[in-house]
Design a protein around this motif. Sequence first.
Motif, short mmCIF file in Angstrom:
data_model
loop_
_atom_site.label_atom_id
_atom_site.label_comp_id
_atom_site.label_asym_id
_atom_site.label_seq_id
_atom_site.Cartn_x
_atom_site.Cartn_y
_atom_site.Cartn_z
N GLY A 154 81.33 25.15 44.68
CA GLY A 154 79.98 24.96 44.18
C GLY A 154 78.87 25.54 45.02
N PHE A 155 79.20 26.29 46.06
CA PHE A 155 78.16 26.91 46.89
C PHE A 155 78.10 28.39 46.52
CE2 PHE A 155 79.82 23.30 49.29
CZ PHE A 155 78.65 22.61 49.58
N PHE A 156 77.20 28.73 45.59
CA PHE A 156 77.17 30.07 45.03
C PHE A 156 76.37 31.05 45.90
CE2 PHE A 156 77.53 28.04 40.54
CZ PHE A 156 78.86 27.75 40.79
N ASP A 157 75.64 30.56 46.88
CA ASP A 157 74.83 31.44 47.72
C ASP A 157 75.33 31.45 49.16
OD1 ASP A 157 73.08 31.87 45.50
OD2 ASP A 157 72.12 29.93 45.93
N VAL A 158 76.61 31.30 49.34
CA VAL A 158 77.18 31.18 50.68
C VAL A 158 77.09 32.50 51.43
CG1 VAL A 158 79.52 31.72 49.88
CG2 VAL A 158 79.20 30.41 51.97
N GLU A 159 76.85 32.40 52.73
CA GLU A 159 76.85 33.57 53.62
C GLU A 159 77.82 33.28 54.76
OE1 GLU A 159 72.89 34.12 55.00
OE2 GLU A 159 72.11 34.77 53.04
N ALA A 160 78.55 34.32 55.18
CA ALA A 160 79.53 34.14 56.25
C ALA A 160 79.61 35.41 57.09
CB ALA A 160 80.90 33.81 55.67
N ASN A 161 79.79 35.24 58.39
CA ASN A 161 79.99 36.37 59.30
C ASN A 161 80.83 35.91 60.49
OD1 ASN A 161 78.08 35.39 61.49
ND2 ASN A 161 76.66 35.56 59.76
N TYR A 176 83.55 32.16 63.59
CA TYR A 176 83.08 32.34 62.22
C TYR A 176 81.88 31.41 62.00
CZ TYR A 176 87.60 34.62 61.42
OH TYR A 176 88.68 35.45 61.47
N ALA A 177 80.83 31.97 61.43
CA ALA A 177 79.64 31.19 61.12
C ALA A 177 79.40 31.21 59.61
CB ALA A 177 78.42 31.74 61.86
N ILE A 178 79.25 30.04 59.03
CA ILE A 178 79.09 29.92 57.58
C ILE A 178 77.81 29.16 57.27
CG2 ILE A 178 80.13 29.02 55.45
CD1 ILE A 178 82.84 29.11 56.98
#
Length: 854
Positions: A154-161, A176-178
């Motif tokens: 349900g998290f449609f705007d997730v960012e990860a690097n 990893y950062a989310i």
Amino acid sequence: MRKISTKIAAFILIATLISACNAEKRVPDGKQLLTKNQITVNGKATKEENIFNQLYQKPNSTLLLGYRLRLNLYNLANLNPDSTYQAKFTNNPGKYERKSKWLSAKQVDRLGKSFWYHGIHDFLKTTGEPPVTIEKEKTDKSILRLKYYYFNNGFFDVEANNEIDTLSIKRAIVKYAINTGSGYLLDTIKTSISTAVLDSLYETIRPNSVIKSGKQYRTVDFEDEKNRIATHFRNNGVYFFQPTYVNFDIDTINKKNKADVNLIINDYSYQEKDSTRTEPFKIYKISDVNIYTDYSPNNTSLKITDSTTYKNFNFYSHEKLKYKPHAITDAIFITKGGLFADNKTVLTTRYLNNLKIFNYPSIQYEIDSRDTTSTSLIAKIYLTPRKKYSFGTSLDVTHSNIQDIGIALSISETIRNVFNGAETLEISARGNIGSSKDLANPNNQFFNVSEYGLDLKLNFPRIFMPFSTEKIIKKSMIPSTLMAVGFARQQNIGLDKENFTGSFSYNWTPMKNTTARFDLFNVQFVRNLNPKNYFNVYGSSYDALNAIGKIYNTESTYFDNDTKKNLIIESGTSGFINDVLSLRTDLLPSDAFYADVKSIEERRVRLTENDFILATNFTFTKTTKTDLLDNTFYLFKTKIESAGSLLSLISNTTNQSVNENGKYELFNLEYSEYIKTEFDYIKHWDLTKEKVFAVRTFFGIAIPFGNSDNVPFSRSYFSGGSNDNRAWQPYSLGPGSSGATNDFNEANMKIALSSEFRFKILGDLKGALFADAGNIWNVYDNVVDEKSTFTGFKSLKDIALGTGFGLRYDLNFFVLRFDFGFKTYNPANETGEKWFREYNFAHSVLNFGINYPF
């Protein structure tokens, strides 16, 4: 003690050598060993397993305290043993010629493939684990999987690097950062179902929908809802429906962190020649149920020569019908005129397979061409009979709490469809020889235990009663009736026994994952063949009696000689006991030694007398375990048993006379009367990475009354052994704080609690740390020793504690188990000496077992 110290020192040395290996030895230049993954979600570190499972790369596996055993084993291996072997001769050409003269050129070449030159390195490579180095491609894939994971939740705007934190030239951590953003909630939920009959069916289950307004979006919920709808439809006649017909339109336009859902089910579409046609779904009924009782792929061309109809079921056979129709129809839940239903198909398949007279059945449906509305199905059930007679043999190596090792051979003959009602009769014979160091063994024989027996079991696939039980135990519960009789003769350098058994029991499954068994009667007659050998078997009882005899015995014929003055078994021991109890010695009833002799004789009589037990019992079991690989489950089992009450009722009603002991007899034998109940609970937790935590709790009590002052030995409890408290040998713990004064200590109440942490060491070798607590006590019987009896909650201080470690080797079909148990708390010791006084290898107990203890 010196040998133990040497072993410990060797173990420490080996561990030191292995730990001294350089973990970076096999890490290529320019690469870095992945030592750890770190994940932060919205700025906070997480240890959630589901999140870490999304990563493509994980550090090398570790043992306890983070030690990377498998990596170090891999580093010890020579990756190119062939080149190394050949280099020996390249650098020294004459060496090959000298060896070839001594062995032969072929043998020298084969030597390079031997275990010491080649095999040991293959073993280290296979058992070990190559170093996990950081690969950009795999970290990028991990980022994508992390995004998918949160998107599906349900998290449609997730960012990860991610970033690499270098620890040294060849070591690094991946961080990893989310940032998830806000989760999307389900808002308005609508349905668009084209077929009216499906719309009506859906409305009946709509309140229980997994998709609800206000709930956060989860992809798995939509899959579950698809399957839920499809299951409901297919269990209510919609034959052609599949989960793929359920679709969801999710709209987030002009919505802030909210999503509208439209559930869409279009009409049925199918291919007809070269075109696709669409029509509303239909509800199908069963117009005929046809049963082919002797189907085989090889006889499909043969004509049907026998047929009959029974209660709207049509039977067909290529030969004469060999089964009573009701025996098969009782197992069929598909009925003429009923709706098509997947669950009835599954239940029918399961029940027919459970009859054990057919191979796995095949059930097929076809459109009934006689129905102009095309809403009827013909159910065709194909049954392939198993062979009427089957012969089986088995050879097993066994281990039990009494028998250290045993070899058992059994042969059996199974006869199917005995009375043409799907009954099965099994006739089996078995023989066993074994070795036990705990039994009296004057000739020092290795195989000092033997047993042979014969069993007959007749199984009916229904409740065998003169009246119908369908309203109480429905046929969907797969009921069966088992009649069994058996005989066994046992020789164990002891009392030796003949055991006659018989039972009449009902079995059924009240619901999924539960079983119930009701023994209408369970009869056992135990006959001791060698009671005069009692004091040879129960040495501690003899030692206690002999010590008293040396003081008070005045009859010289009871002694072996005038110097040692040991009582002769059997004439001397029985003669002295009779003299004491008949007051023909200086001992008086008020003397402590008199009470000891009386107690010894009471125990001898109890353990040497023949037993007759007529019991009724009920057993209920519930488990959530799905298969052998399931490591997250629980099992609960309870049993209640009543013995002798029916016989006492008959004796009282018919005014039977009692014997000199005030007890009723049957066949000149005092029958046992008691009530017994047990509770057993096992729970397993899967801690991931092949780590499992397991616990077991057990409570059992058997209370004698009426015709009995004690519980028969075969129905009593003991403590200790490989499947109980592993710090004590079998029968060597308790009762209470008595110190296990007898050879085989037993009582009529038991408490046991065990816990075990299981982990992988390397390959199929597993380890375990365990703690076992518990004891046995006498309660409500004729034992008066305070140390042995349970007098209330204060007696719980006598619960013994054993701890230890174990090694297990998984052979797939069974597990070999070795457990070292240490007495951590021994209630038999004096106050101040109970804790850790025997916590050493000298007092440890090594247990060998087959499979896990619980």
